[in-house]
Design an enzyme around this catalytic site. Structure first.
Site, PDB file in Angstrom:
ATOM      1  N   ARG A  67       7.193   0.120   2.255  1.00  0.00           N
ATOM      2  CA  ARG A  67       6.939  -0.992   3.163  1.00  0.00           C
ATOM      3  C   ARG A  67       5.797  -1.866   2.656  1.00  0.00           C
ATOM      4  NH1 ARG A  67       5.450   3.863   4.799  1.00  0.00           N
ATOM      5  NH2 ARG A  67       3.485   4.287   5.882  1.00  0.00           N
ATOM      6  N   ASP A 115     -12.373   0.165  12.812  1.00  0.00           N
ATOM      7  CA  ASP A 115     -12.677   0.040  11.389  1.00  0.00           C
ATOM      8  C   ASP A 115     -14.123  -0.414  11.179  1.00  0.00           C
ATOM      9  OD1 ASP A 115     -10.068   0.688  10.283  1.00  0.00           O
ATOM     10  OD2 ASP A 115      -9.389  -1.195  11.185  1.00  0.00           O
ATOM     11  N   CYS A 172      -4.900 -16.998  14.739  1.00  0.00           N
ATOM     12  CA  CYS A 172      -4.481 -16.193  15.880  1.00  0.00           C
ATOM     13  C   CYS A 172      -4.625 -17.017  17.159  1.00  0.00           C
ATOM     14  CB  CYS A 172      -5.350 -14.943  16.011  1.00  0.00           C
ATOM     15  SG  CYS A 172      -5.344 -13.844  14.589  1.00  0.00           S
ATOM     16  N   LYS A 225      -3.862   5.629   6.003  1.00  0.00           N
ATOM     17  CA  LYS A 225      -4.363   6.105   7.286  1.00  0.00           C
ATOM     18  C   LYS A 225      -4.501   7.622   7.242  1.00  0.00           C
ATOM     19  CE  LYS A 225      -2.368   2.476  10.203  1.00  0.00           C
ATOM     20  NZ  LYS A 225      -1.951   1.601   9.089  1.00  0.00           N
ATOM     21  N   CYS A 247     -12.221  -7.453  15.192  1.00  0.00           N
ATOM     22  CA  CYS A 247     -11.117  -7.579  14.241  1.00  0.00           C
ATOM     23  C   CYS A 247     -11.510  -7.103  12.843  1.00  0.00           C
ATOM     24  CB  CYS A 247     -10.670  -9.032  14.166  1.00  0.00           C
ATOM     25  SG  CYS A 247      -9.333  -9.315  12.982  1.00  0.00           S
ATOM     26  N   ARG A 287     -10.001  -7.922  10.168  1.00  0.00           N
ATOM     27  CA  ARG A 287      -9.801  -9.026   9.216  1.00  0.00           C
ATOM     28  C   ARG A 287     -10.639 -10.248   9.608  1.00  0.00           C
ATOM     29  NH1 ARG A 287      -3.712  -7.832   9.091  1.00  0.00           N
ATOM     30  NH2 ARG A 287      -3.491  -6.451   7.299  1.00  0.00           N
ATOM     31  N   ASP A 336      -8.201   4.381   9.375  1.00  0.00           N
ATOM     32  CA  ASP A 336      -7.932   3.822   8.050  1.00  0.00           C
ATOM     33  C   ASP A 336      -9.052   4.235   7.105  1.00  0.00           C
ATOM     34  OD1 ASP A 336      -5.538   1.954   7.712  1.00  0.00           O
ATOM     35  OD2 ASP A 336      -6.310   1.367   9.681  1.00  0.00           O
ATOM     36  N   CYS A 383     -10.247 -11.400  18.366  1.00  0.00           N
ATOM     37  CA  CYS A 383     -10.886 -10.188  18.874  1.00  0.00           C
ATOM     38  C   CYS A 383     -12.240 -10.021  18.185  1.00  0.00           C
ATOM     39  CB  CYS A 383     -10.004  -8.976  18.605  1.00  0.00           C
ATOM     40  SG  CYS A 383      -8.335  -9.104  19.302  1.00  0.00           S
ATOM     41  N   ARG A 388       0.820  -1.207   0.000  1.00  0.00           N
ATOM     42  CA  ARG A 388       0.000   0.000   0.000  1.00  0.00           C
ATOM     43  C   ARG A 388       0.860   1.266   0.000  1.00  0.00           C
ATOM     44  NH1 ARG A 388      -4.789  -0.882   2.422  1.00  0.00           N
ATOM     45  NH2 ARG A 388      -3.697  -2.171   3.946  1.00  0.00           N
ATOM     46  N   TYR A 389       1.985   1.230   0.692  1.00  0.00           N
ATOM     47  CA  TYR A 389       2.881   2.381   0.826  1.00  0.00           C
ATOM     48  C   TYR A 389       4.184   2.090   0.087  1.00  0.00           C
ATOM     49  CZ  TYR A 389      -0.366   3.529   4.605  1.00  0.00           C
ATOM     50  OH  TYR A 389      -1.493   3.811   5.339  1.00  0.00           O
TER      51      TYR A 389
END
Length: 351
Positions: free
Chosen positions: A98, A277, A107, A321, A114, A116, A314, A111, A94-95
């Site tokens: 990085r 999000d 996981c 962001k 989450c 995702r 985001d 959560c 995306r950037y």
């Protein structure tokens, strides 16, 4: 607080009822939630939950709720737009400097907020196999502008020490990759997993290595979690944190300030405070952006600079962001004004 009733991770709504973390009368609706979104609560986190408190902030983060079945029209399966920037499977670029490398899709805990949640858990997207991982590494090697690789998932600390070490060595072999960053919940979810062998697997003699810990409430930073963090910092690994601003968990200034101070005391630098999000079934966690801005402003007035995270949102669709912190500097045709911690705005003469 009660102790965990089991030495194993709780993975079904039936497990939660048996452990006293859900009511038997809610079993049917919780099974519907569990059929859509993965459930896992590790013994260390189950032990932190106060069964007598219906608003317990640890339980709110990890035990499923009927509210998750309320999916709003503005919610998105991929709320931060990972797939729009995925040139090869498992890698998000995306950037310019990085990339995200999603090495696993599981996981230690799931959560309930989450972003995702549609992509992780048993039966969701598989982690990267050897051929897929090699294609991702080849992409990184072919793009010399990539200086930093962020290992995520899922939770990359689910890898064995041997696989984590192999990944560290593979990234070290790419000359232009100078920073390796791991994002994880493991220090709070299962701190004993971060043993000497795993810490050694993370270390690099030639690259900067950072671990970003996800923690949202000060009670998560137990003595065991702090010891896990210390094993990494003592080995020369830099620790940062990311938290999510969550209704009913940390959306009051006393809790938020305590969280940031507790992280700093554990030698973890607060890095990001994420606005929630637009993930499906998470409306009950979201606070108004104006509320978040007011909390962040008060946090700035109460806590030292060491405890100040970047408050970010985001932008849906995967643009980037957006920094959401309210400014302390105002400029207009009449000049410049500065806001002090007393809340007053004062003129500032630049000339």
């Amino acid at each position: 607080m009660a102790t965990a009733s089991s030495s194993r991770t709780l993975r079904t709504s039936g497990d939660l009822v048996a452990a006293g973390l859900a009511a038997a009368g809610d079993l049917d609706v919780l099974e519907r939630v569990g059929a859509r979104y993965a459930i896992a609560v590790t013994p260390p986190l189950a032990a932190l939950i106060d069964r007598a408190d219906p608003a317990d902030p640890i339980a709110r983060q990890f035990t499923p709720s009927a509210a998750e079945l309320d999916v709003r029209a503005n919610e998105l399966a991929d709320p931060i737009g990972d797939h729009a920037h995925e040139p090869v499977e498992g890698l998000v670029h995306r950037y310019p400097d990085r990339v995200l490398l999603k090495v696993v899709a599981v996981c230690p805990v799931y959560c309930r907020f989450c972003f995702r949640r549609e992509m992780v858990g048993p039966g969701r997207e598989a982690g990267l196999g050897p051929a897929q991982l090699q294609r991702a590494l080849d992409y990184i090697a072919a793009h010399p502008g990539i200086r930093e690789v962020i290992l995520t998932g899922g939770d990359p600390f689910m890898l064995s020490a041997a696989r984590a070490a192999a990944l560290t060595r593979a990234l070290e072999a790419i000359d232009h990759v100078r920073t390796i960053r791991w994002h994880t919940r493991m220090p709070v979810a299962d701190p004993e997993r971060i043993d000497a062998a795993f810490v050694a697997a993370l270390r690099s003699e030639t690259r900067a290595v950072y671990v970003v810990l996800h923690a949202n409430h000060p009670r998560e930073l137990t003595a065991q979690a702090r010891a896990a963090c210390a094993r990494m910092t003592d080995a020369g690994i830099g620790l940062l944190s990311q938290s999510v601003l969550l209704r009913g968990v940390n959306d009051d200034i006393d809790t938020l300030a305590d969280l940031m101070r507790t992280l700093v005391e554990a030698r973890v630098k607060p890095y990001y405070l994420h606005h929630p999000d637009l993930a499906p079934g998470t409306a009950h966690f979201r606070v108004p952006l104006a509320t978040g801005q007011a909390l962040v402003r008060e946090l700035r007035d109460r806590v030292s600079g060491l405890g100040q995270p970047h408050y970010v949102v985001d932008i849906p669709g995967g643009v980037s962001k957006a920094l959401a912190s309210p400014p302390d500097v105002a400029t207009d045709a009449d000049g410049v004004r500065l806001r002090g911690r007393d809340g007053r705005w004062r003129d500032y003469a630049e000339e």
